[in-house]
Design a protein around this motif. Structure first.
Motif, PDB file in Angstrom:
ATOM      1  N   ARG A  68      -8.600 -80.716   4.654  1.00 42.97           N
ATOM      2  CA  ARG A  68      -9.572 -79.633   4.584  1.00 42.97           C
ATOM      3  C   ARG A  68      -8.965 -78.321   5.072  1.00 42.97           C
ATOM      4  O   ARG A  68      -9.417 -77.241   4.698  1.00 42.97           O
ATOM      5  N   TYR A  69      -7.942 -78.432   5.917  1.00 47.88           N
ATOM      6  CA  TYR A  69      -7.316 -77.245   6.503  1.00 47.88           C
ATOM      7  C   TYR A  69      -5.828 -77.237   6.175  1.00 47.88           C
ATOM      8  O   TYR A  69      -5.184 -78.282   6.066  1.00 47.88           O
ATOM      9  N   PHE A  70      -5.282 -76.014   6.053  1.00 44.73           N
ATOM     10  CA  PHE A  70      -3.883 -75.870   5.656  1.00 44.73           C
ATOM     11  C   PHE A  70      -3.258 -74.719   6.431  1.00 44.73           C
ATOM     12  O   PHE A  70      -3.811 -73.618   6.481  1.00 44.73           O
ATOM     13  N   LEU A  71      -2.069 -74.967   7.023  1.00 47.43           N
ATOM     14  CA  LEU A  71      -1.332 -73.939   7.744  1.00 47.43           C
ATOM     15  C   LEU A  71      -0.191 -73.452   6.866  1.00 47.43           C
ATOM     16  O   LEU A  71       0.654 -74.250   6.428  1.00 47.43           O
ATOM     17  N   ALA A  72      -0.157 -72.153   6.600  1.00 44.87           N
ATOM     18  CA  ALA A  72       0.848 -71.575   5.709  1.00 44.87           C
ATOM     19  C   ALA A  72       1.679 -70.536   6.457  1.00 44.87           C
ATOM     20  O   ALA A  72       1.153 -69.786   7.284  1.00 44.87           O
ATOM     21  N   PRO A  73       2.977 -70.467   6.188  1.00 43.69           N
ATOM     22  CA  PRO A  73       3.803 -69.416   6.802  1.00 43.69           C
ATOM     23  C   PRO A  73       3.303 -68.033   6.389  1.00 43.69           C
ATOM     24  O   PRO A  73       2.902 -67.827   5.238  1.00 43.69           O
ATOM     25  N   GLU A  74       3.339 -67.100   7.303  1.00 41.33           N
ATOM     26  CA  GLU A  74       2.901 -65.747   6.984  1.00 41.33           C
ATOM     27  C   GLU A  74       3.704 -65.187   5.807  1.00 41.33           C
ATOM     28  O   GLU A  74       3.180 -64.441   4.975  1.00 41.33           O
ATOM     29  N   GLY A  75       4.965 -65.566   5.702  1.00 42.21           N
ATOM     30  CA  GLY A  75       5.814 -65.072   4.625  1.00 42.21           C
ATOM     31  C   GLY A  75       5.400 -65.545   3.239  1.00 42.21           C
ATOM     32  O   GLY A  75       5.888 -65.018   2.236  1.00 42.21           O
ATOM     33  N   ASN A  76       4.511 -66.523   3.162  1.00 40.74           N
ATOM     34  CA  ASN A  76       4.039 -67.029   1.868  1.00 40.74           C
ATOM     35  C   ASN A  76       2.644 -66.523   1.500  1.00 40.74           C
ATOM     36  O   ASN A  76       2.096 -66.925   0.469  1.00 40.74           O
ATOM     37  N   CYS A  77       2.079 -65.645   2.331  1.00 37.85           N
ATOM     38  CA  CYS A  77       0.695 -65.229   2.090  1.00 37.85           C
ATOM     39  C   CYS A  77       0.495 -64.548   0.741  1.00 37.85           C
ATOM     40  O   CYS A  77      -0.578 -64.634   0.133  1.00 37.85           O
ATOM     41  N   GLU A 109      -9.314 -74.629   3.512  1.00 34.38           N
ATOM     42  CA  GLU A 109      -9.242 -73.455   4.371  1.00 34.38           C
ATOM     43  C   GLU A 109      -7.780 -73.227   4.751  1.00 34.38           C
ATOM     44  O   GLU A 109      -7.124 -74.111   5.297  1.00 34.38           O
ATOM     45  N   VAL A 110      -7.247 -72.045   4.444  1.00 26.53           N
ATOM     46  CA  VAL A 110      -5.837 -71.755   4.680  1.00 26.53           C
ATOM     47  C   VAL A 110      -5.699 -70.675   5.755  1.00 26.53           C
ATOM     48  O   VAL A 110      -6.339 -69.620   5.672  1.00 26.53           O
ATOM     49  N   TYR A 111      -4.831 -70.967   6.756  1.00 27.26           N
ATOM     50  CA  TYR A 111      -4.605 -70.028   7.847  1.00 27.26           C
ATOM     51  C   TYR A 111      -3.126 -69.686   7.937  1.00 27.26           C
ATOM     52  O   TYR A 111      -2.248 -70.513   7.682  1.00 27.26           O
ATOM     53  N   SER A 112      -2.854 -68.451   8.296  1.00 23.91           N
ATOM     54  CA  SER A 112      -1.497 -67.934   8.374  1.00 23.91           C
ATOM     55  C   SER A 112      -0.922 -68.116   9.779  1.00 23.91           C
ATOM     56  O   SER A 112      -1.597 -67.861  10.781  1.00 23.91           O
ATOM     57  N   VAL A 113       0.342 -68.562   9.865  1.00 28.11           N
ATOM     58  CA  VAL A 113       1.019 -68.721  11.156  1.00 28.11           C
ATOM     59  C   VAL A 113       2.417 -68.119  11.070  1.00 28.11           C
ATOM     60  O   VAL A 113       3.053 -68.153  10.018  1.00 28.11           O
ATOM     61  N   LYS A 114       2.894 -67.577  12.202  1.00 23.34           N
ATOM     62  CA  LYS A 114       4.239 -66.991  12.253  1.00 23.34           C
ATOM     63  C   LYS A 114       5.190 -67.775  13.139  1.00 23.34           C
ATOM     64  O   LYS A 114       6.400 -67.765  12.909  1.00 23.34           O
TER      65      LYS A 114
END
Length: 362
Positions: free
Chosen positions: A310-319, A331-336
């Motif tokens: 249900r949730y997904f963590l994506a690199p900020e560089g892929n936004c 639901e996708v959230y950005s992480v650095k």
């Protein structure tokens, strides 16, 4: 005698009249029976000879078959394209099947083999050849279980060295929104051999696993007190001596680095960070804890959704690739950094994800 001649003539005349009358009678009968008498003798009407039609049909059938074979052969021809689609996902907190040799299982001894049939030995061998072990195996220190999942995601590729993509598959993939088609040179150098390609992927994965282990242990050391482990010398020493092994086959590349790191941290800490949620994610992990950009993120999001995340963590560089391509229900959230990623896992697990950063196009 003249009289006799006339009589003969008269007789012949009468005879002809009788014949004509008989013919007339026959024609009248024909008119009565058929409705009308033919004006000229009946003759057969020429029709198209079936023997002429048959060769024509055979030629068309042969041409059709030849064309079909040619099209089939063309569709099977290898192309200079790579086809990608959502690959399998795996819970790094779960288990994986490994071979008997990898898990240390022993084979049946020679003495024992004499007392069992070939069939029983085959069954026993098949059972022992598929042993389950933890994807993240940690020894030398206490570990903890999670109720939820942390799923790494992958992309399956056809058209890489050793596995050429046929034209038919490329054409199909071109019209399938769940697949991607790209030139081979985008993925690898044209002179790359199958052995080189596999070696490179394996080396990248090994490096990612080693880096993930070091970053995770360092993170736990630096946050031991807030993670509920205390800051005693014994705790730090145990962390330094912990032996971490990662077991997963058929996955190459560095893009699972972040999820490996999160999985190791979760197993080393008593808190249930996931809170029973299925959280997927992707991203490389650098030695300083930075989460790096990866390829195929749109396909990886589809794979995560398909497997129940249900949730997904994506690199900020892929936004820039994420926005506008998020599957329904994900639901996708950005992480650095790994700090961002761990904080996101805790927020999701505690039901406080509303404050997390979402991807946006800059």
């Amino acid at each position: 005698m003249k009289q006799m001649h006339n009589n003969s003539a008269q007789s012949a005349k009468n005879s002809r009249s009788s014949g004509e009358m008989a013919a007339d009678s026959s024609r009248e009968s024909a008119v009565t029976a058929g409705g009308s008498a033919p004006a000229f003798p009946r003759a057969s009407v020429p029709t198209m000879n079936s023997s002429r039609r048959t060769p024509g049909r055979h030629r068309r059938l042969v041409l059709t078959c030849v064309l079909a074979v040619v099209m089939l052969l063309l569709s099977l021809q290898p192309t200079a394209l790579v086809i990608e689609l959502p690959g399998p996902t795996a819970d790094v907190l779960g288990t994986v099947e490994v071979s008997a040799s990898a898990s240390g299982a022993e084979s049946v001894s020679e003495k024992e083999s004499k007392s069992v049939s070939e069939k029983e030995r085959a069954k026993d061998s098949a059972t022992k050849s598929a042993t389950k072990t933890d994807i993240i195996s940690i020894s030398g220190i206490r570990t903890y279980k999670q109720k939820g999942q942390l799923r790494l995601v992958t992309v399956s590729s056809t058209g890489v060295p050793g596995y050429p993509a046929p034209a038919a598959a490329a054409l199909w993939a071109w019209f399938d929104p769940r697949m991607a088609v790209m030139p081979q040179e985008v993925v690898y150098s044209v002179d790359t051999t199958p052995q080189d390609f596999k070696k490179e992927g394996d080396e990248e994965m090994t490096t990612a696993q080693d880096t993930a282990s070091k970053v995770a242990v360092e993170y736990v050391k630096n946050h031991a007190q807030e993670l509920g482990l205390g800051e005693s010398a014994s705790s730090i020493s145990a962390l330094s001596s912990a032996k971490i092994q990662l077991h997963i086959d058929d996955i190459g590349g560095p893009s699972a680095g972040m999820m490996y790191t999160l999985g190791i941290i979760a197993k080393l800490t008593p808190a249930d960070e996931t809170g029973g949620q299925k959280i997927a994610g992707t991203g490389t992990i650098e030695k300083d804890g930075t989460v790096g950009r990866i390829g195929g993120i749109q396909l990886k999001m589809l794979g995560a959704q398909r497997d129940g995340a249900r949730y997904f963590l994506a690199p900020e560089g892929n936004c820039d690739e994420v926005v506008g391509h998020i599957p329904p229900g994900l639901e996708v959230y950005s992480v650095k950094t790994i700090d961002d990623a761990y904080a996101a896992v805790k927020a999701i697990g505690s039901g406080q994800a509303s404050g997390l950063t979402r991807c946006a196009v800059k």
